[in-house]
Structure formats: C-alpha cells, structure tokens
Design a protein around this motif. Structure first.
Motif, short mmCIF file in Angstrom:
data_model
loop_
_atom_site.label_atom_id
_atom_site.label_comp_id
_atom_site.label_asym_id
_atom_site.label_seq_id
_atom_site.Cartn_x
_atom_site.Cartn_y
_atom_site.Cartn_z
N PRO A 176 51.41 17.02 -43.63
CA PRO A 176 52.26 15.88 -43.98
C PRO A 176 51.55 14.56 -43.65
CG PRO A 176 53.36 17.31 -42.36
CD PRO A 176 51.99 17.85 -42.58
N VAL A 177 51.72 13.59 -44.53
CA VAL A 177 51.25 12.23 -44.25
C VAL A 177 52.34 11.58 -43.41
CG1 VAL A 177 50.65 10.01 -45.27
CG2 VAL A 177 49.93 12.14 -46.40
N ARG A 178 51.95 10.99 -42.28
CA ARG A 178 52.94 10.44 -41.36
C ARG A 178 52.85 8.92 -41.29
NH1 ARG A 178 53.20 13.31 -35.82
NH2 ARG A 178 55.08 12.04 -35.77
N SER A 179 54.02 8.30 -41.19
CA SER A 179 54.07 6.85 -40.98
C SER A 179 55.14 6.47 -39.97
CB SER A 179 54.32 6.12 -42.31
OG SER A 179 55.55 6.52 -42.86
N THR A 180 55.86 7.44 -39.47
CA THR A 180 56.89 7.17 -38.46
C THR A 180 56.77 8.20 -37.34
OG1 THR A 180 58.51 8.58 -39.58
CG2 THR A 180 58.51 6.23 -40.16
#
Length: 174
Positions: A58-62
């Motif tokens: 998964p690409v994470r930003s939070t």
C-alpha cells in the motif's frame, strides 16, 4: 536477503517521476515502500493504485490507527525525495504531524541510513531557517543532497534521482 527502502515524496514536480524511480530502485534490489505527503498523494491521486501494484505494498500518506497492524516491513534505508522547503524545516524541527515526517524522524533515532534530496526555489533556499534545517539534518546523520553535493535551486535539471539512489546504495552497503 530482502532490502527494504522507504521512499518518501513531498509535493514538488519531481514526484511525477516516481514510478520510474521505484522501478530503478527495484532493479537495484530494493523492495520499495512508498510514502507520500498528503499533498503529494493528492497530486498523484489517479496513480496511487498503479503505484501500489508496482511496489506490491500500500502507498501510505497517513498514520495507521493504533489497533491496525503494520503493513510495511522495517526499513533498511530511507530516501526522502523530493523534500520540499516545508518538509526539510518540519523534519529538522521534529514536527511529526504527517506520516512521512514521523517515520523519517524515527529513522534518525533508529540509525537507519537516511538520504534527503531537497527541491525548492531559490527564494525559499535563501530563507535563514532552511540552511539551519539542512545543517541540523546533516548533524543528525542525514545525507542531504543539497548544494555542491546535490540539488542546486534553479540549476538542477533534471532532479538528481540517480545520485539519490546511488547515495542510498552506498550508505546501506549495496
């Protein structure tokens, strides 16, 4: 042995090259975990699914919720590029309101080999806090690719992605 690279990106124009950077890192033997600042995630909104497929993670930003499991393996190295004016200053000051900054701050305490490649305009580069922040990060062990050894505002085209990956490889003993 699998080598895990945390590749973090802030919202600056070189972020649009990130798929090819992931592929280059993978060709060098890295398993890439991609993290984006919220604005970078917004800019790449239509590409997030494809980037997750490319990395296999998964690409994470939070931040995750406390009860949720970690979805990434531990990092063997961290590359923050492009790192904007805001990112460099917040990181140096220990401000961890964003996922990428929190993990990057922890990497310093863990001794994770860490590289930063700033990307900002010449006007912001002249702000007195920026040079202090670069000095702080270098003093904490971050290889900051800025100035003669990397990115020069108004002079660095293309963005020094290859240098950034070469530096990660050298620090992590590739």
């Amino acid at each position: 042995m699998t080598r895990n690279l945390y590749l973090f990106c802030a919202a600056a124009e070189p972020v649009f090259d990130i798929a090819s950077v992931v592929e280059e890192a993978q060709a060098r033997g890295w398993d890439v975990c991609l993290g984006l600042t919220p604005t970078a995630a917004d800019w790449l909104e239509g590409s997030i699914e494809g980037l997750a497929a490319l990395t296999g993670r998964p690409v994470r930003s939070t931040y995750k919720r406390p009860q949720d499991p970690d979805v990434w393996p531990p990092a063997h190295a961290l590359l923050f590029a492009p790192a904007t004016f805001n990112t460099v200053n917040a990181w140096a000051l220990g401000l961890t309101d964003r996922f990428t900054l929190g993990v990057a701050a922890e990497a310093l305490g863990q001794g994770t080999p860490t590289v930063a490649a700033p990307c900002l305009n010449a006007q912001l580069a002249r702000h007195p806090q920026f040079e202090q922040s670069v000095t702080t990060l270098r003093g904490a062990g971050v290889s900051v690719l800025y100035g003669e050894d990397g990115y020069v505002p108004g002079q660095s085209a293309p963005f020094p992605w290859r240098l950034a990956l070469d530096t990660v490889d050298a620090l992590a003993g590739a």
